[in-house]
Design a protein around this motif. Structure first.
Motif, PDB file in Angstrom:
ATOM      1  N   GLY A   3       0.950  -1.077   0.140  1.00  0.00           N
ATOM      2  CA  GLY A   3       0.167   0.086  -0.016  1.00  0.00           C
ATOM      3  C   GLY A   3       0.838   1.176   0.025  1.00  0.00           C
ATOM      4  O   GLY A   3       1.986   1.208  -0.732  1.00  0.00           O
ATOM      5  N   GLY A   4       0.611   2.225   0.724  1.00  0.00           N
ATOM      6  CA  GLY A   4       1.321   3.536   0.906  1.00  0.00           C
ATOM      7  C   GLY A   4       0.501   4.822   0.586  1.00  0.00           C
ATOM      8  O   GLY A   4       0.806   5.704   0.973  1.00  0.00           O
ATOM      9  N   GLU A   5      -0.769   4.703   0.077  1.00  0.00           N
ATOM     10  CA  GLU A   5      -1.397   5.840  -0.392  1.00  0.00           C
ATOM     11  C   GLU A   5      -1.900   6.656   0.707  1.00  0.00           C
ATOM     12  O   GLU A   5      -2.093   7.834   0.781  1.00  0.00           O
ATOM     13  CB  GLU A   5      -2.668   5.435  -1.371  1.00  0.00           C
ATOM     14  CG  GLU A   5      -2.361   4.675  -2.499  1.00  0.00           C
ATOM     15  CD  GLU A   5      -2.195   3.188  -2.229  1.00  0.00           C
ATOM     16  OE1 GLU A   5      -2.313   2.746  -1.062  1.00  0.00           O
ATOM     17  OE2 GLU A   5      -1.477   2.670  -3.118  1.00  0.00           O
ATOM     18  N   VAL A   6      -2.410   5.735   1.788  1.00  0.00           N
ATOM     19  CA  VAL A   6      -3.093   6.677   3.045  1.00  0.00           C
ATOM     20  C   VAL A   6      -1.834   7.499   3.605  1.00  0.00           C
ATOM     21  O   VAL A   6      -2.066   8.517   3.930  1.00  0.00           O
ATOM     22  CB  VAL A   6      -3.652   5.634   4.109  1.00  0.00           C
ATOM     23  CG1 VAL A   6      -3.987   6.393   5.213  1.00  0.00           C
ATOM     24  CG2 VAL A   6      -4.763   4.907   3.411  1.00  0.00           C
ATOM     25  N   ALA A   7      -0.701   6.984   3.735  1.00  0.00           N
ATOM     26  CA  ALA A   7       0.373   7.706   4.377  1.00  0.00           C
ATOM     27  C   ALA A   7       0.806   8.838   3.827  1.00  0.00           C
ATOM     28  O   ALA A   7       1.120   9.811   4.023  1.00  0.00           O
ATOM     29  CB  ALA A   7       1.456   6.865   4.650  1.00  0.00           C
ATOM     30  N   GLU A   8       0.904   8.712   2.220  1.00  0.00           N
ATOM     31  CA  GLU A   8       1.295   9.488   1.422  1.00  0.00           C
ATOM     32  C   GLU A   8       0.286  10.884   1.518  1.00  0.00           C
ATOM     33  O   GLU A   8       0.606  12.024   1.348  1.00  0.00           O
ATOM     34  CB  GLU A   8       1.183   9.006  -0.176  1.00  0.00           C
ATOM     35  CG  GLU A   8       2.544   8.136  -0.484  1.00  0.00           C
ATOM     36  CD  GLU A   8       2.558   7.491  -1.935  1.00  0.00           C
ATOM     37  OE1 GLU A   8       1.848   8.111  -2.714  1.00  0.00           O
ATOM     38  OE2 GLU A   8       3.055   6.416  -1.897  1.00  0.00           O
ATOM     39  N   GLU A   9      -0.989  10.537   1.386  1.00  0.00           N
ATOM     40  CA  GLU A   9      -1.937  11.443   1.383  1.00  0.00           C
ATOM     41  C   GLU A   9      -1.853  12.239   2.982  1.00  0.00           C
ATOM     42  O   GLU A   9      -1.994  13.611   2.846  1.00  0.00           O
ATOM     43  CB  GLU A   9      -3.470  10.918   1.514  1.00  0.00           C
ATOM     44  CG  GLU A   9      -4.488  11.692   1.068  1.00  0.00           C
ATOM     45  CD  GLU A   9      -5.767  11.067   1.213  1.00  0.00           C
ATOM     46  OE1 GLU A   9      -5.953  10.006   0.736  1.00  0.00           O
ATOM     47  OE2 GLU A   9      -6.782  11.353   2.076  1.00  0.00           O
ATOM     48  N   LEU A  10      -1.792  11.648   4.135  1.00  0.00           N
ATOM     49  CA  LEU A  10      -1.290  12.273   5.343  1.00  0.00           C
ATOM     50  C   LEU A  10      -0.224  13.080   5.498  1.00  0.00           C
ATOM     51  O   LEU A  10      -0.254  14.309   5.989  1.00  0.00           O
ATOM     52  CB  LEU A  10      -1.438  11.285   6.541  1.00  0.00           C
ATOM     53  CG  LEU A  10      -2.603  10.487   6.860  1.00  0.00           C
ATOM     54  CD1 LEU A  10      -2.392   9.170   7.698  1.00  0.00           C
ATOM     55  CD2 LEU A  10      -3.696  11.486   7.371  1.00  0.00           C
ATOM     56  N   PHE A  11       0.912  12.606   4.735  1.00  0.00           N
ATOM     57  CA  PHE A  11       2.126  13.532   4.483  1.00  0.00           C
ATOM     58  C   PHE A  11       1.686  14.818   3.946  1.00  0.00           C
ATOM     59  O   PHE A  11       2.011  15.836   4.060  1.00  0.00           O
ATOM     60  CB  PHE A  11       3.171  12.692   3.851  1.00  0.00           C
ATOM     61  CG  PHE A  11       4.547  13.516   3.576  1.00  0.00           C
ATOM     62  CD1 PHE A  11       4.881  14.113   4.583  1.00  0.00           C
ATOM     63  CD2 PHE A  11       4.928  13.400   2.254  1.00  0.00           C
ATOM     64  CE1 PHE A  11       6.192  15.101   3.843  1.00  0.00           C
ATOM     65  CE2 PHE A  11       5.666  14.537   1.588  1.00  0.00           C
ATOM     66  CZ  PHE A  11       6.437  15.110   2.892  1.00  0.00           C
ATOM     67  N   ALA A  12       1.127  14.567   2.720  1.00  0.00           N
ATOM     68  CA  ALA A  12       0.673  15.620   1.770  1.00  0.00           C
ATOM     69  C   ALA A  12      -0.143  16.834   2.641  1.00  0.00           C
ATOM     70  O   ALA A  12       0.218  18.012   2.170  1.00  0.00           O
ATOM     71  CB  ALA A  12      -0.008  15.134   0.341  1.00  0.00           C
ATOM     72  N   CYS A  13      -0.997  16.446   3.309  1.00  0.00           N
ATOM     73  CA  CYS A  13      -1.593  17.513   3.920  1.00  0.00           C
ATOM     74  C   CYS A  13      -1.762  17.484   5.553  1.00  0.00           C
ATOM     75  O   CYS A  13      -2.425  18.536   6.121  1.00  0.00           O
ATOM     76  CB  CYS A  13      -3.248  17.319   3.622  1.00  0.00           C
ATOM     77  SG  CYS A  13      -3.942  15.758   3.809  1.00  0.00           S
ATOM     78  N   GLY A  14      -0.881  16.834   6.018  1.00  0.00           N
ATOM     79  CA  GLY A  14      -0.929  16.815   7.722  1.00  0.00           C
ATOM     80  C   GLY A  14       0.213  17.805   8.327  1.00  0.00           C
ATOM     81  O   GLY A  14       1.394  18.033   7.649  1.00  0.00           O
ATOM     82  N   LEU A  15      -0.274  18.207   9.228  1.00  0.00           N
ATOM     83  CA  LEU A  15       0.747  19.399   9.837  1.00  0.00           C
ATOM     84  C   LEU A  15       0.534  19.085  11.441  1.00  0.00           C
ATOM     85  O   LEU A  15      -0.290  18.982  11.909  1.00  0.00           O
ATOM     86  CB  LEU A  15      -0.001  20.754   9.536  1.00  0.00           C
ATOM     87  CG  LEU A  15       1.064  22.165  10.006  1.00  0.00           C
ATOM     88  CD1 LEU A  15       2.397  22.019   9.289  1.00  0.00           C
ATOM     89  CD2 LEU A  15       0.300  23.365   9.819  1.00  0.00           C
TER      90      LEU A  15
END
Ligand SMILES: Cc1ncc(COP(=O)(O)O)c(C=O)c1O
Length: 381
Positions: free
Chosen positions: A338-350
């Motif tokens: 997988g990896g998509e969830v972590a990528e999304e959280l990285f893209a918009c997470g602060l």
């Protein structure tokens, strides 16, 4: 000059200096001494485990843990992808290969379904990993029961990286106390700190005895210096253990303060368009070691990096959520599930300023600055 508001800074209690002074007064200025033993025992009591070994860092504890479950060169080790590099670096120190597993959305931690499916597949191929490293992220426990069940089915040892989650609970118990070995960090940015330090815990006495042996240069019992194995200089100092004893006494207060920060942020900002906060999974209590939120740039009107930079101009330190390890150049050659969830959280997470020593004024400044970006908006390119 405007006072900087930092992400997470040390917060001493009343007793630390007293314990340190005692170490000086008795001249126990060494990686051995009464504070070290007492810190280990007191830590066991807090976590609900039988044995603990105090070491110089969480990374050192994880390095020992992997070696103690038998990880060797060429082995594979499953590991959460959404985490700090120190969760996987020791896998590579041992010449083994990490395989990264994606997060779920409910806890941001390792997705138990993905882990189970990956283990099933590896079992069919006759190529099981030597261990699983599950990370308890940002003060929240992973969903341990199904993770443990999947590991137990194939007798793969579970190591819990609870570096960020001291004080959290999972069904009333401490993360770090479920697997074969748990590790914790007392780095300067953690919920309690010894400036630098770590702990390895286990209910199996022989594991912790061996961890102490390896952490003190693997010295055999002999009058001269005799070594049958390669060891490390990883034992925590008695002076720093004194700081740890003082800090343990205020752990619960630190958890309450960090949870309060989170509530202030959530109440003030949670209704803003495009803002969501890291969910608290129903199975336990998160410490909110770091208060984390996600920003949908199209709804909020600014993206994560724009917000971070505007806050930095106002001397407010924030950090992007961990860049997933499978995206890191140092780990690019390894497999990922997988990896998509972590990528999304990285893209918009602060991650917002989260220290237990933040004042009401500090929190108001952070809230005001973010609310202003929302109301004024900035031009998206
Ligand atoms: C998830 C995680 N694992 C391991 C570590 C390593 O701990 P230390 O800095 O004490 O080596 C850290 C933080 O520093 C961490 O956040």
């Amino acid at each position: 000059m405007t006072k900087p508001i930092l992400l997470s800074t040390p917060h001493m209690g009343d007793r630390e200096l007293e314990f340190v002074k005692e170490a000086f007064d008795t001249n126990w200025i060494a990686p051995v001494g009464p504070h070290l033993e007492a810190f280990e025992q007191e830590f066991c009591h807090v976590i609900g485990v039988n044995h603990a070994a105090a070491v110089v860092s969480g990374t050192a504890a994880l390095h020992l843990a992997l070696q103690l479950v038998g990880v060797e060169s060429g082995d594979e080790v499953f590991c959460s992808t959404l985490t700090f590099a120190a969760s996987a670096n020791p896998i590579v120190y041992l010449g083994a290969k990490p395989v990264f597993i994606d997060s779920d959305r409910t806890s941001w931690n390792m997705n138990p379904e993905l882990l189970r499916a990956a283990l099933d597949k590896r079992a069919r191929l006759g190529k099981l990993p030597k261990a699983v490293v599950v990370v308890h992220l940002y003060g929240q426990s992973a969903d341990i029961d199904p993770i443990l069940e999947a590991c137990n089915r194939y007798e793969v040892p579970l190591i819990e990286d609870a570096a960020e989650s001291l004080g959290a609970t999972y069904k009333g118990r401490s993360p770090g106390s479920f697997g074969k070995i748990g590790i914790f960090s007392f780095n300067g940015n953690k919920i309690i700190t010894t400036s630098g330090g770590g702990m390895l815990v286990s209910n199996e006495p022989e594991i912790v005895i061996k961890a102490r042996f390896l952490s003190t240069q693997a010295r055999d019992p002999a009058p001269h210096y005799q070594h049958s194995e390669i060891g490390y200089n990883y034992r925590l100092s008695n002076v720093l253990a004194g700081i740890g004893r003082g800090q343990l006494r205020v752990l619960e207060q630190r958890v309450q303060a960090r949870r309060r920060n989170f509530e202030v942020y959530r109440q003030a900002l949670g209704e803003l368009p495009g803002i969501s906060f890291m969910p608290e999974a129903s199975y336990g209590r998160a410490t909110r070691w770091l208060s984390c939120m996600t920003i949908n740039p199209y709804i909020f009107g600014a993206d994560r990096e724009q917000v971070r930079k505007i806050l930095a101009q106002q001397h407010i330190e924030t950090r992007p959520v961990w860049k997933p390890l499978h995206l890191q150049p140092a780990f690019a050659q390894y497999e990922t599930v997988g990896g998509e969830v972590a990528e999304e959280l990285f893209a918009c997470g602060l991650c917002l300023p989260s220290g237990s020593n933040l004042t009401n004024e500090d929190l108001e400044r952070v809230v005001g600055a973010i609310a202003k970006i929302c109301s004024v908006g900035i031009k998206m390119n």
